[in-house]
Motif scaffolding. Structure first.
Motif, PDB file in Angstrom:
ATOM      1  N   ILE A   1       1.820   9.631  -5.604  1.00  0.00           N
ATOM      2  CA  ILE A   1       2.282  11.140  -5.144  1.00  0.00           C
ATOM      3  C   ILE A   1       3.503  11.377  -6.161  1.00  0.00           C
ATOM      4  CG2 ILE A   1       3.814  12.301  -3.401  1.00  0.00           C
ATOM      5  CD1 ILE A   1       2.374  10.390  -1.225  1.00  0.00           C
TER       6      ILE A   1
ATOM      7  N   GLU B   1       2.209   1.692  -3.563  1.00  0.00           N
ATOM      8  CA  GLU B   1       1.472   2.360  -4.469  1.00  0.00           C
ATOM      9  C   GLU B   1       1.051   3.713  -4.200  1.00  0.00           C
ATOM     10  OE1 GLU B   1      -2.198   0.153  -4.454  1.00  0.00           O
ATOM     11  OE2 GLU B   1      -0.976  -1.738  -4.893  1.00  0.00           O
ATOM     12  N   LEU B   2       1.011   4.215  -2.714  1.00  0.00           N
ATOM     13  CA  LEU B   2       0.803   5.632  -2.435  1.00  0.00           C
ATOM     14  C   LEU B   2       1.982   6.461  -2.961  1.00  0.00           C
ATOM     15  CD1 LEU B   2      -0.910   7.817  -1.037  1.00  0.00           C
ATOM     16  CD2 LEU B   2       0.219   7.069   1.127  1.00  0.00           C
ATOM     17  N   SER B   3       3.258   6.135  -2.697  1.00  0.00           N
ATOM     18  CA  SER B   3       4.327   6.737  -2.849  1.00  0.00           C
ATOM     19  C   SER B   3       4.255   7.086  -4.653  1.00  0.00           C
ATOM     20  CB  SER B   3       5.817   6.244  -2.447  1.00  0.00           C
ATOM     21  OG  SER B   3       5.857   4.863  -3.106  1.00  0.00           O
TER      22      SER B   3
ATOM     23  N   CYS C   1       0.979  -1.131  -0.065  1.00  0.00           N
ATOM     24  CA  CYS C   1      -0.010  -0.023   0.071  1.00  0.00           C
ATOM     25  C   CYS C   1       0.835   1.199  -0.030  1.00  0.00           C
ATOM     26  CB  CYS C   1      -0.813  -0.097   1.241  1.00  0.00           C
ATOM     27  SG  CYS C   1      -2.275  -1.235   1.260  1.00  0.00           S
ATOM     28  N   LEU C   2       2.023   1.069   0.651  1.00  0.00           N
ATOM     29  CA  LEU C   2       2.795   2.284   0.919  1.00  0.00           C
ATOM     30  C   LEU C   2       3.637   2.574  -0.452  1.00  0.00           C
ATOM     31  CD1 LEU C   2       4.276   2.050   4.564  1.00  0.00           C
ATOM     32  CD2 LEU C   2       2.695   3.873   3.522  1.00  0.00           C
TER      33      LEU C   2
END
Length: 53
Positions: free
Chosen positions: A45, A40-42, A37-38
């Motif tokens: 961004i 994908e989020l990064s 999840c992190l």
């Protein structure tokens, strides 16, 4: 793991060791999901930042 295997492991290794092993396995699976999840989020961004440049 079936109940008989669990009781055998507890008898052979002791309850604290078996419990620690079980909790570590569960935590590892959750950390893997969190890492995905992190990542994908990064990535999202970074894509947004490139769009605004």
């Amino acid at each position: 793991m079936e109940a008989q295997e669990l009781f055998t492991a507890i008898g052979n290794f002791g309850f604290p060791i078996v419990l620690s092993w079980y909790l570590l396995l569960r935590m590892e699976q959750r950390l893997d999901k969190l890492g995905d999840c992190l990542h994908e989020l990064s990535s999202a961004i970074v894509k947004e930042q490139k769009k605004t440049e």
